[in-house]
Design a protein around this motif. Structure first.
Motif, PDB file in Angstrom:
ATOM      1  N   LEU A  71      47.134  41.704  24.172  1.00 14.75           N
ATOM      2  CA  LEU A  71      48.204  41.939  23.975  1.00 14.75           C
ATOM      3  C   LEU A  71      48.431  41.882  25.357  1.00 14.75           C
ATOM      4  O   LEU A  71      49.821  41.778  26.119  1.00 14.75           O
ATOM      5  CB  LEU A  71      48.930  42.981  23.207  1.00 14.75           C
ATOM      6  CG  LEU A  71      48.883  43.041  21.702  1.00 14.75           C
ATOM      7  CD1 LEU A  71      49.197  44.339  20.712  1.00 14.75           C
ATOM      8  CD2 LEU A  71      49.637  41.682  21.447  1.00 14.75           C
ATOM      9  N   CYS A  83      52.000  36.660  21.358  1.00 19.79           N
ATOM     10  CA  CYS A  83      51.731  38.465  21.478  1.00 19.79           C
ATOM     11  C   CYS A  83      51.683  38.941  19.697  1.00 19.79           C
ATOM     12  O   CYS A  83      51.131  40.164  19.099  1.00 19.79           O
ATOM     13  CB  CYS A  83      52.928  39.530  21.657  1.00 19.79           C
ATOM     14  SG  CYS A  83      51.913  39.726  23.877  1.00 19.79           S
ATOM     15  N   PHE A 215      56.402  43.753  21.408  1.00 15.54           N
ATOM     16  CA  PHE A 215      55.969  43.012  20.081  1.00 15.54           C
ATOM     17  C   PHE A 215      55.855  43.343  18.725  1.00 15.54           C
ATOM     18  O   PHE A 215      56.512  44.584  18.793  1.00 15.54           O
ATOM     19  CB  PHE A 215      53.717  43.081  20.679  1.00 15.54           C
ATOM     20  CG  PHE A 215      53.373  43.703  20.874  1.00 15.54           C
ATOM     21  CD1 PHE A 215      53.203  44.423  22.103  1.00 15.54           C
ATOM     22  CD2 PHE A 215      53.795  45.225  20.063  1.00 15.54           C
ATOM     23  CE1 PHE A 215      52.737  44.833  22.276  1.00 15.54           C
ATOM     24  CE2 PHE A 215      52.647  46.313  20.675  1.00 15.54           C
ATOM     25  CZ  PHE A 215      51.957  45.858  22.392  1.00 15.54           C
TER      26      PHE A 215
END
Length: 589
Positions: A71, A83, A215
């Motif tokens: 990530l 992501c 995310f």
């Protein structure tokens, strides 16, 4: 720039260290309560459950640590959709594994306990209660550390620390109330552990699943085997360390039983939990540095990678020296805390003082392993994991036990020599196999990874710097053949964005900095990146307004909307990301 790197590192380091130590204290609390107040059967039950704890650590290393590294790299590259897919895959995989292990473990509970070394009798009953409750809560046990890792990667280290501390306090309260007040015995300890992780899941999820996180969960390709492979590549080296520790623990226990009997095995239980606690300090450094290394690796900013290493590695060395001195001087106090009996006191103190000799090398290897995982050298990290946790310790311990007169101390001297052997092999291998243009130990290019010409400058939050920077950008663009119209657009965007940041973003409690970079891309487009450590603000999400509305003053915002609107009008594309405490705004013209 080094001052900014140092400030960013300590922003992550303090909360991460506190959280790591709190987790270690929680794990030792169960053992201390059992050993001090519930007797030998409870102590044995918790010892038998060690592989269960290691399994949780393996899942956390893969789907927390591994996914966290992926990530961070993707955030550095600005790949938001990717992501989201990795984030969703990691969470779904973690929950699915937790549920599956819980179901299978409870279905075959007695055979499982016998496989772990349990024997029929009182200790078997205690293990059945303790391990059974842990299995019931397994989905929460594996999910909590994974969510906490994601919080750090979402630039929320303090809240992650708060979640850990809240869980730790609850675990302590539950232990005291359930064991001493309500008389639940070993079951009370297990219930405290599970409910503390349930609390951690609830608190971390409250912040992690909010709308403005870096995310999000996604329904589009929510799970894929390709994403699992991507996660496993950096996550497996750390996970294998825990797996190898299971094998190594078996070898050590058998060696100690043959050379020193049951008392020597009991001493190692104390030393093992002590080592786990000490590694919490190292995890504080590696956990803090992971988001920074991942983002800078994704951005290709090698100079920032080096600055990060310079700051964090010095902290690791200082910490390792301090731990060494603390163990050498404080061994008797440590024995008292663990309730070591008088007849085991001398050999336990000796074992602790021998282990103190490997603290510095252990810190170096822990740091290098984390660095390699974060920077795309998972193979090198795996070499460290295999050598330092399986091949060298097993072979050296067996050699010392069989061919020297060290007795049970063969184990502790073997662990010390293992670190030195691993460092020697690693150094020789890096000299032989590193690529041209890479530094020796770090295995990263000597210079930044840049496509095309780059102008970069770091300024403080002062308006008087803007005209000078604008002139330098004009000269840079003219030197590299950028058309005059585009030169004007770049200067306009830089001035409007920097003014907006200075006016609206900074709180005047400390010095603030703005990092400006202009890149001439291979396709003759020009990219302007503005990075600042101001309050979080995503200009791409600001409400659109017309020039007429702005002129009339009917559209009010807490930022310079006119300037942002002008930037959006002249840009081909623009994007925003919040990484490691910085706002990153990219404009392409």
């Amino acid at each position: 720039m080094e001052k900014i790197i140092k400030r960013t590192f300590f922003k992550f380091f303090g909360p991460t260290l506190v959280a790591s130590l709190a987790l270690a204290v929680v794990s030792m609390t169960d053992l201390i309560v059992a050993g001090q107040f519930l007797g030998g059967s409870a102590f044995t039950a918790i010892s038998l459950a060690l592989p269960v704890v290691i399994f949780v650590q393996i899942i956390a290393a893969i789907f927390g640590g591994g996914a966290g590294i992926v990530l961070s790299n993707l955030l550095g590259q600005g790949k938001r959709e990717h992501c989201n897919r990795v984030f969703t895959t990691a969470l779904l995989s973690t929950v699915a594994i937790g549920v599956a292990v819980a179901a299978l473990g409870l279905l075959f509970l007695d055979p499982f306990i016998l496989l772990l070394g349990g024997q029929p009798g009182e200790s078997m009953n205690a293990a059945r209660q303790y391990i059974g409750i842990l299995l019931v809560g397994m989905p929460f046990l594996v999910l909590a550390p994974v969510q906490l890792t994601f919080l750090r990667n979402d630039s929320n280290p303090r809240y992650s620390m708060f979640c850990v501390l809240a869980g730790g306090v609850w675990n302590l309260i539950a232990n005291i109330s359930l064991v001493f007040v309500f008389g639940f015995g070993i079951a009370g300890i297990a219930i405290g552990t599970v409910t503390s992780q349930m609390l951690g899941c609830a608190l971390s999820g409250r912040k992690l699943y909010r709308r403005n996180s870096s995310f999000h969960l996604t329904r589009k390709q929510c799970w894929s085997f390709a994403a699992v492979r991507e996660i496993a590549r950096p996550g497996l080296p750390a996970a294998m360390i825990f797996f190898f520790q299971v094998i190594l623990t078996v070898v050590i226990n058998r060696t100690l039983a043959l050379t020193g009997g049951d008392s020597a095995v009991g001493v190692y239980a104390v030393v093992k939990y002590l080592i786990t606690f000490l590694y919490a300090f190292y995890d504080g450094v590696t956990g803090a540095v992971q988001p920074m290394l991942g983002v800078y690796q994704g951005e290709g900013e090698i100079s920032n990678l080096r600055r990060t290493v310079s700051v964090s590695f010095r902290i690791m060395l200082l910490m390792s020296v301090g731990i060494t001195l603390a163990l050498e001087l404080g061994a008797p106090i440590i024995c008292m805390i663990f309730g070591v009996e008088q007849d085991m006191l001398d050999i336990t103190i000796t074992a602790i003082r021998i282990q103190a000799l490997f603290c510095i090398t252990a810190g170096i290897l822990a740091y290098l392993g984390a660095f390699y995982r974060c920077t795309g050298h998972a193979g090198t990290a795996m070499v460290i994991a295999v050598c330092n946790n399986l091949i060298f310790p097993v072979s050296i311990i067996l050699l010392l036990a069989n061919f020297t007169s060290f007795g049970s101390n063969s184990v502790y001297w073997g662990l010390v020599l293992t670190d030195y052997a691993t460092l020697l092999v690693l150094f020789c291998a890096l000299r032989a196999f590193r690529r041209e243009g890479e530094s020796l130990l770090l295995l990263i290019p000597v210079q930044d990874i840049q496509n095309g010409a780059v102008y970069q400058v770091l300024i403080q939050d002062r308006y008087e710097d803007i005209p000078k920077i604008s002139a330098e950008i004009d000269d840079f663009c003219e030197e590299h053949g950028v058309p005059m119209k585009k030169q004007y657009a770049i200067s306009l965007c830089m001035e409007e964005l920097v003014v907006n940041i200075i006016q609206m973003g900074f709180q005047k409690e400390r010095d603030n900095y703005i990092d400006i970079r202009v890149s001439v891309l291979p396709d003759q487009r020009v990219a302007l990146r503005i990075r600042d450590d101001a309050v979080e603000f995503d200009p791409t999400q600001s409400r659109e307004a017309s020039l007429d509305d702005l002129a009339e003053g009917s559209h009010q915002e807490d930022h310079n909307e006119l300037g942002l609107l002008m930037v959006k009008k002249v840009a081909q594309s623009y994007s925003y990301k919040r990484t490691v405490g910085f706002n990153d705004f990219m404009v392409v013209l």
